[in-house]
Design an enzyme around this catalytic site. Structure first.
Site, PDB file in Angstrom:
ATOM      1  N   GLY A  98       1.007  -1.377  -0.292  1.00  0.00           N
ATOM      2  CA  GLY A  98      -0.065   0.034   0.014  1.00  0.00           C
ATOM      3  C   GLY A  98       0.928   1.117   0.151  1.00  0.00           C
TER       4      GLY A  98
ATOM      5  N   GLY B 150       0.523   4.369  -0.772  1.00  0.00           N
ATOM      6  CA  GLY B 150      -0.039   5.804  -0.557  1.00  0.00           C
ATOM      7  C   GLY B 150       0.729   6.760   0.069  1.00  0.00           C
TER       8      GLY B 150
ATOM      9  N   ALA C 271       1.236  12.197   6.239  1.00  0.00           N
ATOM     10  CA  ALA C 271       1.786  12.293   4.742  1.00  0.00           C
ATOM     11  C   ALA C 271       0.677  12.733   4.023  1.00  0.00           C
ATOM     12  CB  ALA C 271       2.670  11.084   4.462  1.00  0.00           C
TER      13      ALA C 271
ATOM     14  N   LYS D 162      -4.868   6.312  19.791  1.00  0.00           N
ATOM     15  CA  LYS D 162      -5.042   6.987  18.451  1.00  0.00           C
ATOM     16  C   LYS D 162      -6.266   6.800  17.834  1.00  0.00           C
ATOM     17  CE  LYS D 162      -3.178   8.777  14.550  1.00  0.00           C
ATOM     18  NZ  LYS D 162      -2.318   7.996  13.348  1.00  0.00           N
TER      19      LYS D 162
ATOM     20  N   ASN E 267      -4.544   3.029  10.699  1.00  0.00           N
ATOM     21  CA  ASN E 267      -5.358   3.534  11.892  1.00  0.00           C
ATOM     22  C   ASN E 267      -6.631   2.674  12.405  1.00  0.00           C
ATOM     23  OD1 ASN E 267      -4.287   5.861  12.456  1.00  0.00           O
ATOM     24  ND2 ASN E 267      -5.010   7.074  10.977  1.00  0.00           N
TER      25      ASN E 267
ATOM     26  N   MET F 229       1.254   7.309   3.321  1.00  0.00           N
ATOM     27  CA  MET F 229       2.123   6.899   4.246  1.00  0.00           C
ATOM     28  C   MET F 229       3.043   5.885   3.914  1.00  0.00           C
ATOM     29  SD  MET F 229       1.537   8.241   7.004  1.00  0.00           S
ATOM     30  CE  MET F 229       1.915   7.557   8.427  1.00  0.00           C
ATOM     31  N   GLY F 230       2.627   4.930   3.004  1.00  0.00           N
ATOM     32  CA  GLY F 230       3.637   3.959   2.393  1.00  0.00           C
ATOM     33  C   GLY F 230       4.718   4.713   1.573  1.00  0.00           C
TER      34      GLY F 230
ATOM     35  N   ASN G  97      -9.071   9.725  16.346  1.00  0.00           N
ATOM     36  CA  ASN G  97      -9.502   9.592  14.999  1.00  0.00           C
ATOM     37  C   ASN G  97     -10.986   9.704  15.175  1.00  0.00           C
ATOM     38  OD1 ASN G  97      -7.093   7.325  14.027  1.00  0.00           O
ATOM     39  ND2 ASN G  97      -7.320   9.387  13.255  1.00  0.00           N
TER      40      ASN G  97
END
Ligand code: NAD
Length: 307
Positions: free
Chosen positions: A7, A9, A128, A184, A102, A11-12, A188
């Site tokens: 993945g 995206g 990110a 966390k 998350n 963060m990846g 969220n």
């Protein structure tokens, strides 16, 4: 030592970029054609606190054949099972799999594909953003807390901690990571869902008496259900953490606002407030705020025609 980022995206790309910069072999896995094409043709473009352009290996999960030492999962929560199904061929005897998504309950999904001794669960406050295919925006700093879910996996997880710290990812091996994962999720579950529903910034939500009341009721439900699940949670400490985060991030629209309102994409609500509502039912705990918020987010997804 080969690490796949499953993945690639926002963060990846951050984690893959930092690991590769530290000298490790990294392969990005993604299915977004334009993103793959852009990175293959022009490298990954990094902007924000760092400006860089790096050649990175990227392919579709099904094209990966070499056995992984580490796999870092970074899909959105609802995309996790499909990703896990498509990477079975790179999982070997000693492959360790780290989940930094998350939300709650991912370990139950991962256990269906990976032996428990190889699963590492964690939480990160790095951020990110993707600015388009092949273009990632990196700003601010963050940390990661992680733990092998089975004691026998600790040594492998500690090696991963060292590797990620070489990449300046500020990682700590946590002897009890679940409270941090829940905390966390609670951030969220208070900010993301409400700001998405109300189309407001975090600061705007927290500036109202009513918004604050809703936030505190949600925290209370997370704590009741978390504790019933065997996770040690301190309601005051979580409330202080949520309040502090709301001050630091006051001007921001959280990611669920970006997903739902700005980009009309499905949300991770079922793994946040939705997970608390579901688990609450199992334990006979009423979670009216989490239930209502989950229903309203799903209503909005349907109103917008999001699948
Ligand atoms: P993203 O949507 O930018 O990235 C997910 C990537 O996974 C996408 O590029 C998508 O194409 C790819 N993908 C999904 N399913 C796939 C599949 N089956 N095969 C191949 N590729 C697939 O999401 P993100 O913002 O990087 O977030 C990832 C996770 O990290 C989420 O759980 C999010 O809540 C969490 N997180 C995000 C941030 C942030 O600042 N963006 C911060 C902390 C945690």
């Amino acid at each position: 030592m080969l690490t796949y980022i499953a993945g690639a995206g926002a963060m990846g790309c951050r984690f893959g970029y930092q690991l590769q910069k530290a000298g490790y072999d990294v392969v990005l896995l993604d299915m977004w054609e334009d993103h793959i094409k852009a990175i293959k043709e022009n490298g990954l473009q990094v902007e924000g606190d760092i400006n860089d352009n790096v050649k990175m290996e990227i392919m579709k999960p099904t094209e990966a054949t070499e056995e992984a030492d580490y796999i870092i999962l970074f899909t959105k929560a609802m995309q996790l099972p499909t990703m896990l199904e498509s990477i079975q061929q790179i999982i070997g005897e000693n492959t360790k799999v780290l989940c930094l998504l998350n939300g709650l309950g991912h370990e139950d999904v991962i256990k269906q594909y990976i032996p428990e001794k190889d699963i590492i669960m964690g939480v990160t406050v790095w951020t990110a953003g993707l600015k388009g295919p092949g273009k990632v925006h990196l700003s601010a700093t963050g940390t990661v807390n992680l733990q092998a879910i089975d004691e026998s996996g600790k040594e492998g997880a500690e090696k991963l901690v060292d590797m990620m710290n070489d990449a300046k990812l500020n990682v700590t091996y946590d002897e009890d990571v679940l409270p941090s994962i829940w905390r966390k999720a609670c951030v969220n579950g208070t900010m993301n869902s409400n700001c998405a529903l109300l189309d407001c910034t975090i600061g705007e939500l927290f500036a109202t008496e009513e918004g604050l009341r809703v936030v505190k009721e949600i925290i209370h439900e997370f704590v009741l259900v978390g504790e019933a699940s065997g996770v040690k949670l301190d309601e005051q400490e979580i409330t202080d953490y949520v309040m502090h985060t709301s001050e630091v991030a006051a001007a921001h629209y959280p990611s669920m606002h970006q997903d739902l309102v700005q980009n009309h994409r499905p949300t991770e609500i079922d793994y946040l407030n939705g997970a608390v509502a579901r688990k609450g039912k199992e334990f006979g705990i009423d979670t009216p705020y989490c239930e209502l918020i989950t229903d309203l987010i799903h209503t909005k997804e349907k109103v917008l025609g999001i699948k």
